[in-house]
Structures are given as structure tokens and as C-alpha cells.
Scaffold this active site. Structure first.
Site, PDB file in Angstrom:
ATOM      1  N   ASP A  34      25.861   5.940  -8.832  1.00 14.92           N
ATOM      2  CA  ASP A  34      25.555   5.530  -7.454  1.00 14.92           C
ATOM      3  C   ASP A  34      24.057   5.383  -7.203  1.00 14.92           C
ATOM      4  O   ASP A  34      23.614   5.146  -6.084  1.00 14.92           O
ATOM      5  CB  ASP A  34      26.151   6.528  -6.455  1.00 14.92           C
ATOM      6  CG  ASP A  34      25.590   7.930  -6.633  1.00 14.92           C
ATOM      7  OD1 ASP A  34      24.722   8.125  -7.517  1.00 14.92           O
ATOM      8  OD2 ASP A  34      25.987   8.844  -5.890  1.00 14.92           O
ATOM      9  N   ARG A  94      -1.710   4.205   0.140  1.00 14.81           N
ATOM     10  CA  ARG A  94      -2.450   3.159   0.858  1.00 14.81           C
ATOM     11  C   ARG A  94      -2.014   3.043   2.316  1.00 14.81           C
ATOM     12  O   ARG A  94      -2.738   2.482   3.125  1.00 14.81           O
ATOM     13  CB  ARG A  94      -2.329   1.817   0.117  1.00 14.81           C
ATOM     14  CG  ARG A  94      -3.216   1.779  -1.128  1.00 14.81           C
ATOM     15  CD  ARG A  94      -3.111   0.472  -1.864  1.00 14.81           C
ATOM     16  NE  ARG A  94      -1.823   0.330  -2.529  1.00 14.81           N
ATOM     17  CZ  ARG A  94      -1.413  -0.773  -3.134  1.00 14.81           C
ATOM     18  NH1 ARG A  94      -2.179  -1.833  -3.148  1.00 14.81           N
ATOM     19  NH2 ARG A  94      -0.246  -0.821  -3.737  1.00 14.81           N
ATOM     20  N   LYS A 190     -14.529  -7.897   1.597  1.00 11.58           N
ATOM     21  CA  LYS A 190     -13.117  -8.320   1.657  1.00 11.58           C
ATOM     22  C   LYS A 190     -12.559  -7.955   3.018  1.00 11.58           C
ATOM     23  O   LYS A 190     -12.668  -6.808   3.451  1.00 11.58           O
ATOM     24  CB  LYS A 190     -12.324  -7.617   0.548  1.00 11.58           C
ATOM     25  CG  LYS A 190     -10.860  -8.017   0.484  1.00 11.58           C
ATOM     26  CD  LYS A 190     -10.159  -7.431  -0.750  1.00 11.58           C
ATOM     27  CE  LYS A 190      -9.657  -6.046  -0.539  1.00 11.58           C
ATOM     28  NZ  LYS A 190      -8.844  -5.516  -1.641  1.00 11.58           N
ATOM     29  N   ARG A 192      -8.969  -8.060   5.224  1.00  7.10           N
ATOM     30  CA  ARG A 192      -7.518  -8.275   5.078  1.00  7.10           C
ATOM     31  C   ARG A 192      -6.857  -8.476   6.447  1.00  7.10           C
ATOM     32  O   ARG A 192      -7.132  -7.720   7.381  1.00  7.10           O
ATOM     33  CB  ARG A 192      -6.886  -7.059   4.380  1.00  7.10           C
ATOM     34  CG  ARG A 192      -5.402  -7.232   4.029  1.00  7.10           C
ATOM     35  CD  ARG A 192      -4.844  -5.987   3.350  1.00  7.10           C
ATOM     36  NE  ARG A 192      -5.405  -5.750   2.031  1.00  7.10           N
ATOM     37  CZ  ARG A 192      -4.946  -6.278   0.893  1.00  7.10           C
ATOM     38  NH1 ARG A 192      -3.920  -7.094   0.927  1.00  7.10           N
ATOM     39  NH2 ARG A 192      -5.516  -5.977  -0.257  1.00  7.10           N
ATOM     40  N   THR A 222      -1.151  -6.896  -6.740  1.00  8.95           N
ATOM     41  CA  THR A 222      -0.739  -8.299  -6.940  1.00  8.95           C
ATOM     42  C   THR A 222      -1.765  -9.068  -7.768  1.00  8.95           C
ATOM     43  O   THR A 222      -1.491 -10.171  -8.226  1.00  8.95           O
ATOM     44  CB  THR A 222      -0.597  -9.027  -5.601  1.00  8.95           C
ATOM     45  OG1 THR A 222      -1.902  -9.094  -4.973  1.00  8.95           O
ATOM     46  CG2 THR A 222       0.373  -8.325  -4.671  1.00  8.95           C
ATOM     47  N   GLY A 224      -4.454 -10.291  -6.473  1.00 10.63           N
ATOM     48  CA  GLY A 224      -5.172 -11.221  -5.585  1.00 10.63           C
ATOM     49  C   GLY A 224      -6.646 -10.878  -5.435  1.00 10.63           C
ATOM     50  O   GLY A 224      -7.512 -11.771  -5.443  1.00 10.63           O
ATOM     51  N   THR A 225      -6.947  -9.594  -5.307  1.00 13.87           N
ATOM     52  CA  THR A 225      -8.344  -9.162  -5.121  1.00 13.87           C
ATOM     53  C   THR A 225      -9.180  -9.543  -6.344  1.00 13.87           C
ATOM     54  O   THR A 225     -10.301 -10.063  -6.208  1.00 13.87           O
ATOM     55  CB  THR A 225      -8.381  -7.627  -4.909  1.00 13.87           C
ATOM     56  OG1 THR A 225      -7.598  -7.319  -3.760  1.00 13.87           O
ATOM     57  CG2 THR A 225      -9.804  -7.122  -4.736  1.00 13.87           C
TER      58      THR A 225
HETATM   59  C1  R5P Z   1      -7.634  -1.985  -1.774  1.00 13.38           C
HETATM   60  O1  R5P Z   1      -8.551  -1.660  -1.019  1.00 13.38           O
HETATM   61  C2  R5P Z   1      -7.558  -1.514  -3.186  1.00 13.38           C
HETATM   62  O2  R5P Z   1      -8.699  -0.845  -3.593  1.00 13.38           O
HETATM   63  C3  R5P Z   1      -7.271  -2.662  -4.121  1.00 13.38           C
HETATM   64  O3  R5P Z   1      -8.363  -3.558  -4.086  1.00 13.38           O
HETATM   65  C4  R5P Z   1      -6.034  -3.389  -3.720  1.00 13.38           C
HETATM   66  O4  R5P Z   1      -4.982  -2.500  -3.519  1.00 13.38           O
HETATM   67  C5  R5P Z   1      -5.655  -4.404  -4.776  1.00 13.38           C
HETATM   68  O5  R5P Z   1      -4.533  -5.100  -4.351  1.00 13.38           O
HETATM   69  P1  R5P Z   1      -4.208  -6.527  -4.920  1.00 13.38           P
HETATM   70  O6  R5P Z   1      -4.258  -6.444  -6.413  1.00 13.38           O
HETATM   71  O7  R5P Z   1      -2.832  -6.822  -4.397  1.00 13.38           O
HETATM   72  O8  R5P Z   1      -5.209  -7.483  -4.375  1.00 13.38           O
END
Ligand code: R5P
Length: 293
Positions: A34, A94, A190, A192, A222, A224-225
Site C-alpha cells: 500500500d 526552502r 536573482k 524570483r 531544476t 534553471g539558476t
Molecule cells: C535558491 O536560492 C537556491 O540556493 C538555489 O539557487 C535554487 O534552489 C536552485 O534551484 P534551481 O536549480 O531550480 O534553479
């Protein structure tokens, strides 16, 4: 002291126990039909101070958190004296404040859950925001694996490496790397969007022309950063771009997109076991535990 080999970190836990020459307690684990988790400690912990080493990275971070709580409960029920949890990647850190009305503070819930399970103290690595440590109902500490990552690049023979943080909040990470690498240091900016999760990155006054740059971060999720940062570095004439992080979650095709953006190598730790776990946290964790023996 005995080390309980958490199912999510068996190799790391074995490395730690051999570095400090401490007996292991293996764990039998399974998932019931389960979907519920089961763990069983395969050794005597009566009267012992035990250390459970268990990361809680994706996939199945919820299941790994429950395994951790169940191992702590099992240890206490079997008569363990003190239970220390070593959780290299601690999930949910986070969501460390109520960014939007109606949200909770997930890390606070996790902290109280772990406290209720019988954990007496916790060691983690590069927690996203140190202020969340006060959410724990017991002593919780974070240590940094950044120097180990920077040493990897030194061992590979890289010289005059520029340490870059992808945002201002990670500048302390880049500065720690710079202490080992000895080159320049800087950060991008950066921003967000809290609803879409989209980020916008920019660089002001960053001179990396002809340089070897390593982008250091605590987590790559992901990707992206790092992809955005690599694009900026290439536009600014960086000669070689690498990236290093403590927690290489690398969700989906993150690593492919990072490499396609011109990053030559991705270096992570065994906080998140996988092909990019090129640096082990075992020496760092062993040092901390030795201090407690
Ligand atoms: C955010 O402030 C963290 O330090 C990382 O930069 C973030 O979690 C990276 O996320 P991703 O790879 O999705 O851009």
C-alpha cells in the site's frame, strides 16, 4: 556510539563508520504493497548513543523522512540513550517562511515531527537558511561542504579560479570557496516570482573575461539558476565554466540543460547519491562525530 545505516545513505554511512572505526547497525527496509514504509534495526542499541545517517533527497523525500523518524523511534524503543540524526540533505528547508498568505512553514512541521520521533540532535549540511535551525525542538547544527567542493577543483589542477554565487544570498558560499581557490569572487542577482517560480538574473560590474569560473550553490534543483548564470558568464567572455553544489538534486533533464548551456562539469556531493556525487561528505561528517565521541 554506533552508526545506523539509513537506507537512503548506506554508502556514505559505511564510509563514515570506517573513517572513525565505529560499529554499524544495518537496517532492513521495505515498502508495503500500500506504499507505507517499514524499517527494522538489525543490531543491539541498548544504552548506546546512536547516529542515524539518512539523507532525505528526492525522489521520495517524504518516504525518506518517515524512514528517519521510524528509525529514531525504533532506536529509542530498543533502549538507545541518545539519537543523533545526520541528514545531509534535509527536505523542505526552502519553505522557511510564509512567502504568500495561506502558506505554512514546512520546515517547522518537519522539525517538530522529527522531535516527536525521538531524535535528540541533528546535523545537516549547508541548510538553505540557517535561521530555520531555531525551529527544531532540539539542538540542530549545519556544517559546510563547500571547502571540499573547492578542493576538488584544486586537485584537478585548476588555477586562479573565479568563485561565483548565482545570487547575493549565496555569496557566503562563493567566499568560502574563494578561501580555497584563491581567485576572484562575485555574485549575480536573482529575483524570483513567488507565483510562477520564474527567476530573472542579472550581473552588474562582473568581469570574468577569459577566466575559469565555478558557479557554487547549495542546491541545484531544476538547473534553471545555473543555466541562467552560465549564459551570462558566456556572454561576458568566461573561458571555462564549471558548477559545484552540495545538494545535486538535478531534477528531470537539469544536468543535460546545464551541460548544453556550456558548463563543462557538474560536481556534487554524496548528500544526493548519483553520478554527480564526486565529492564525499564522509570526512566532514566524521570530523563532527569524532568531536562528539
Ligand atoms: C535558491 O536560492 C537556491 O540556493 C538555489 O539557487 C535554487 O534552489 C536552485 O534551484 P534551481 O536549480 O531550480 O534553479
Amino acid at each position: 556510539m554506533k552508526i545506523i545505516l539509513g537506507p537512503a545513505s548506506i554508502e556514505l554511512a559505511e564510509n563514515v563508520s570506517s573513517l572513525i572505526d565505529i560499529q554499524n547497525i544495518p537496517v532492513t527496509s521495505k515498502i508495503f504493497p500500500d506504499g507505507e514504509s517499514y524499517v527494522k534495526l538489525e543490531g543491539n542499541v541498548l544504552g548506546e548513543n546512536v547516529v542515524i545517517i539518512q539523507t532525505t533527497c528526492p525522489p521520495m523525500q517524504d518516504g525518506k523522512l518517515f524512514q528517519l523518524a521510524f528509525m529514531a523511534d525504533a532506536a529509542k524503543r530498543a533502549g538507545a540513550n541518545k539519537v543523533t540524526a545526520v541528514v545531509p540533505y534535509l527536505a523542505y528547508t526552502r519553505q522557511d517562511k510564509m512567502f504568500l498568505s495561506g502558506e505554512g512553514i514546512s520546515v517547522g512541521t518537519i522539525a517538530r515531527m522529527l522531535g516527536a520521533s525521538g531524535i535528540d540532535n541533528l546535523l545537516t549540511v549547508n541548510i538553505h537558511s540557517e535561521h530555520v535551525l531555531s525551529e527544531f525542538p532540539f539542538l540542530a547544527k549545519t556544517v559546510s561542504g563547500i571547502s571540499l567542493l573547492a578542493e576538488y577543483f584544486v586537485k584537478q589542477g585548476h588555477k586562479n579560479v573565479f568563485a561565483l554565487a548565482p545570487d547575493k544570498g549565496a555569496m557566503y558560499i562563493a567566499q568560502e570557496a574563494q578561501q580555497v581557490l584563491g581567485g576572484g569572487v562575485g555574485h549575480l542577482s536573482k529575483v524570483r516570482d513567488r507565483y510562477t517560480g520564474q527567476t530573472v538574473q542579472s550581473a552588474e560590474g562582473l568581469d570574468v573575461e577569459g577566466q575559469t569560473v565555478v558557479i557554487f550553490d547549495d542546491i541545484i534543483s531544476t538547473g534553471g539558476t545555473i543555466v541562467g548564470a552560465a549564459k551570462i558568464l558566456k556572454e561576458r567572455g568566461a573561458k571555462h565554466v564549471f558548477t559545484a553544489c552540495v545538494h545535486p538534486l538535478l531534477i528531470g533533464d537539469a544536468s543535460k540543460r546545464i551541460l548544453e548551456a556550456g558548463v563543462e562539469e557538474i560536481v556534487g556531493t554524496d548528500s544526493v547519491p548519483g553520478v554527480y556525487s564526486k565529492v564525499s561528505l564522509a570526512p566532514l561528517i566524521s570530523k563532527q562525530l569524532k568531536g562528539a565521541i
